[in-house]
Design a protein around this motif. Sequence first.
Motif, PDB file in Angstrom:
ATOM      1  N   VAL A 377       0.729  -1.381   0.064  1.00  0.00           N
ATOM      2  CA  VAL A 377       0.012   0.024   0.160  1.00  0.00           C
ATOM      3  C   VAL A 377       1.144   1.199   0.018  1.00  0.00           C
ATOM      4  O   VAL A 377       0.399   2.276   0.070  1.00  0.00           O
ATOM      5  N   ILE A 378       2.155   1.106  -0.312  1.00  0.00           N
ATOM      6  CA  ILE A 378       3.060   2.344  -0.118  1.00  0.00           C
ATOM      7  C   ILE A 378       2.661   3.232  -1.368  1.00  0.00           C
ATOM      8  O   ILE A 378       2.085   3.044  -2.273  1.00  0.00           O
ATOM      9  N   GLU A 379       2.885   4.554  -0.827  1.00  0.00           N
ATOM     10  CA  GLU A 379       2.537   5.718  -2.044  1.00  0.00           C
ATOM     11  C   GLU A 379       4.032   6.234  -2.398  1.00  0.00           C
ATOM     12  O   GLU A 379       5.039   6.069  -1.772  1.00  0.00           O
ATOM     13  N   LYS A 380       3.750   6.972  -3.536  1.00  0.00           N
ATOM     14  CA  LYS A 380       4.933   7.772  -4.018  1.00  0.00           C
ATOM     15  C   LYS A 380       5.777   8.459  -2.951  1.00  0.00           C
ATOM     16  O   LYS A 380       7.087   8.534  -2.908  1.00  0.00           O
ATOM     17  N   GLU A 381       5.213   9.129  -1.842  1.00  0.00           N
ATOM     18  CA  GLU A 381       5.951   9.916  -0.895  1.00  0.00           C
ATOM     19  C   GLU A 381       6.667   9.074   0.156  1.00  0.00           C
ATOM     20  O   GLU A 381       7.611   9.348   0.438  1.00  0.00           O
ATOM     21  N   HIS A 382       6.206   7.761   0.228  1.00  0.00           N
ATOM     22  CA  HIS A 382       7.208   6.766   1.017  1.00  0.00           C
ATOM     23  C   HIS A 382       8.289   6.528   0.160  1.00  0.00           C
ATOM     24  O   HIS A 382       9.259   6.132   0.660  1.00  0.00           O
ATOM     25  N   ILE A 383       7.955   6.073  -0.859  1.00  0.00           N
ATOM     26  CA  ILE A 383       9.300   5.851  -2.063  1.00  0.00           C
ATOM     27  C   ILE A 383      10.254   6.835  -1.920  1.00  0.00           C
ATOM     28  O   ILE A 383      11.699   6.930  -1.694  1.00  0.00           O
ATOM     29  N   ASP A 384       9.709   8.320  -1.987  1.00  0.00           N
ATOM     30  CA  ASP A 384      10.619   9.345  -1.935  1.00  0.00           C
ATOM     31  C   ASP A 384      11.219   9.332  -0.489  1.00  0.00           C
ATOM     32  O   ASP A 384      12.732   9.588  -0.448  1.00  0.00           O
ATOM     33  N   GLU A 385      10.864   8.919   0.478  1.00  0.00           N
ATOM     34  CA  GLU A 385      11.102   9.115   1.940  1.00  0.00           C
ATOM     35  C   GLU A 385      12.322   8.027   2.071  1.00  0.00           C
ATOM     36  O   GLU A 385      13.248   8.320   2.474  1.00  0.00           O
ATOM     37  N   MET A 386      11.957   6.826   1.410  1.00  0.00           N
ATOM     38  CA  MET A 386      12.781   5.567   1.604  1.00  0.00           C
ATOM     39  C   MET A 386      14.105   5.981   0.939  1.00  0.00           C
ATOM     40  O   MET A 386      15.204   5.964   1.293  1.00  0.00           O
ATOM     41  N   ALA A 387      14.110   6.924  -0.617  1.00  0.00           N
ATOM     42  CA  ALA A 387      15.185   7.058  -1.020  1.00  0.00           C
ATOM     43  C   ALA A 387      16.170   8.045  -0.720  1.00  0.00           C
ATOM     44  O   ALA A 387      17.354   7.908  -0.613  1.00  0.00           O
ATOM     45  N   ALA A 388      15.454   9.031   0.180  1.00  0.00           N
ATOM     46  CA  ALA A 388      16.387   9.950   0.496  1.00  0.00           C
ATOM     47  C   ALA A 388      16.901   9.603   1.684  1.00  0.00           C
ATOM     48  O   ALA A 388      18.207   9.805   2.028  1.00  0.00           O
ATOM     49  N   ILE A 389      16.318   8.613   2.740  1.00  0.00           N
ATOM     50  CA  ILE A 389      17.164   7.872   3.695  1.00  0.00           C
ATOM     51  C   ILE A 389      18.362   7.047   3.029  1.00  0.00           C
ATOM     52  O   ILE A 389      19.425   7.044   3.695  1.00  0.00           O
ATOM     53  N   LEU A 390      17.901   6.176   2.041  1.00  0.00           N
ATOM     54  CA  LEU A 390      18.981   5.471   1.698  1.00  0.00           C
ATOM     55  C   LEU A 390      20.138   6.209   1.274  1.00  0.00           C
ATOM     56  O   LEU A 390      21.396   5.572   1.356  1.00  0.00           O
ATOM     57  N   ARG A 391      19.848   7.398   0.364  1.00  0.00           N
ATOM     58  CA  ARG A 391      21.062   7.968  -0.039  1.00  0.00           C
ATOM     59  C   ARG A 391      21.983   8.422   0.983  1.00  0.00           C
ATOM     60  O   ARG A 391      23.274   8.067   0.953  1.00  0.00           O
ATOM     61  N   GLU A 392      21.485   8.877   2.300  1.00  0.00           N
ATOM     62  CA  GLU A 392      22.318   9.087   3.394  1.00  0.00           C
ATOM     63  C   GLU A 392      22.849   7.958   3.775  1.00  0.00           C
ATOM     64  O   GLU A 392      24.127   8.222   4.143  1.00  0.00           O
ATOM     65  N   ALA A 393      22.349   6.697   3.830  1.00  0.00           N
ATOM     66  CA  ALA A 393      22.806   5.502   4.493  1.00  0.00           C
ATOM     67  C   ALA A 393      24.040   4.908   3.837  1.00  0.00           C
ATOM     68  O   ALA A 393      24.967   4.567   4.276  1.00  0.00           O
ATOM     69  N   ILE A 394      23.737   4.980   2.394  1.00  0.00           N
ATOM     70  CA  ILE A 394      24.801   4.371   1.674  1.00  0.00           C
ATOM     71  C   ILE A 394      26.081   5.432   1.675  1.00  0.00           C
ATOM     72  O   ILE A 394      27.333   4.762   1.965  1.00  0.00           O
ATOM     73  N   ALA A 395      25.878   6.617   1.585  1.00  0.00           N
ATOM     74  CA  ALA A 395      27.057   7.469   1.862  1.00  0.00           C
ATOM     75  C   ALA A 395      27.778   7.501   3.044  1.00  0.00           C
ATOM     76  O   ALA A 395      29.020   7.511   3.388  1.00  0.00           O
TER      77      ALA A 395
END
Length: 398
Positions: A377-395
Motif C-alpha cells: 500500500v506504499i505511495e510515492k511519498e514513501h518511496i521518496d522518503e525511502m530514497a532520501a534516507i537510503l542515499r544518506e545511509a549509503i554515503a
Amino acid sequence: MTMQNLIDEAERDLLHTYNRYPVVLDRGEGVYLYDTDGKKYLDFMAGIAVFALGYGNERYNGALKAQIDKLLHTSNYFYNEPAIHAAAKLKEASGMDRVFFTNSGAEAVEGAVKAAMKYAYTVTGSADHEIIAFNHSFHGRTYGALAVTGNAHYREPFGAMPLNAKFADINDIESVKSCVTEKTCAVILEVVQGEGGLIPATEEFLRELRALCDEKGILLIFDEVQCGMGRTGFMFAWQRFGIKPDIMASAKALGCGVPVGAFLMTEKVAESSLKPGDHGTTYGGNPFATAAVNAVLDIYKDEDIPGHVREITPYFEETLNSLAADFDCIKGVRGCGLMQGLIFDRPVAPVISEAMKRGLIMINAGAEILRFVPPLVIEKEHIDEMAAILREAIAAAF
Ligand SMILES: *Cc1c(COP(=O)(O)O)cnc(C)c1O
C-alpha cells in the motif's frame, strides 16, 4: 524495561538462531513501525513480504477481533465457515481447484511436494521419484522444504534429505532437461526467486518449462510464498504470463501477519493425490487464520491491491534506477513489482544498519543485495522518503 534490557533478556532465553537487529518493535501504523523507545521507522521489509496491507488496517483488524470473540479453533474434524469462504475466494483468485490450509510457507511447500509424490505414486505404483528444484531457491526450513532448497549450506549439517532432489539453473531450460529422468515427478520453482536474489523466471523459460512438464508427464509446482499475493502486480506471479502450475504454495502475505499458508492444486492432481490419512494438521485452516485470509482477499479485491502495485511500480523502479546511477557501489537493479533488489559490489550490512539508525527498515537477500519488499500500500511519498534516507545511509556506510 529499556530496549537494551529486553534485548539482553532475549539473548539469554531464546535459542540463538537469528542475528537480529538491535531493535525491539512495539507497534505499527500504516507503513511505519515504532520501537519500544518510541522511535519511528519507515518499513520497507513488511515482516519479510508479509504485511502487504500495512499496520492497523481497520477492516482487517476488525475481522480478526470479531472472530476471536466467536471461535478461534475447531480442529479439522469439523467444518468451519471462515475456512469454507476463504477456500472459495482463494480458488477464485488463483484459478486452482482444491485448497489445503497450512500454518506456514514451509508447510505449504511440504504439502505441495507430498501431493506431487502421492500423485506419482498413484499413477506409477512406485514411491521412488525425484524432484527437480533450482540453485539459489528457498522453500523453507522443514526437511521436505529443505530438500528442495538450492543452498547446500542450509542442508549440509542435517543429514540425509527425505527426498531425491536435483538442482537446475533458473532460466536455463537445458539444465532442467539434463536433470530429467524416468523418475522425475515434479519441478518446483519460485516464479521470482526471493531469498536467492530477486531473480524473475523469464516468460520464455516458464513456457518451455510448462511444455517440458506436459510432454514428460511431470507436475509443475510454483512456490508463490514470497512472490505471490499481489507483490509483482498480479495476485500470483505466474498470472503475469498465464502459465499455470499444477500445484502451488502460498503463505507470507496470505494472512498479512496471522501465520497461515496454503497449497492448492488442480482437480486432475487432486483426484490422484492426497486422500484421508495422507496429510493433516491440527491448526491448519482454523477459523482465526482463515478469517485473516478472508479479510485479506476481500480487501485485495475491493481495493485492487495488485492494481495499485502495477500503478506504483514504474515510479519505484525509476527511483531505484536513479539510486543505481548515482552510486558506483551499486551494480544494478533486479526484480519485479514491489519485490526488487539493488545489487551492490560489496556486503550491504552497513547500509542496512545506517538506514536503521535513520529510521528506515530494510533487509538483504544474500550478502550483497539490498532487498525491497515493502507493504503493497506504499505511495510515492514513501518511496521518496525511502530514497532520501537510503542515499544518506549509503554515503555513511561506504
Ligand atoms: C519464506 C518462504 C518460504 C517459507 O515460509 P515460512 O513461512 O518461513 O515457513 C518458502 N518459500 C519461499 C519462496 C519463501 O520466501
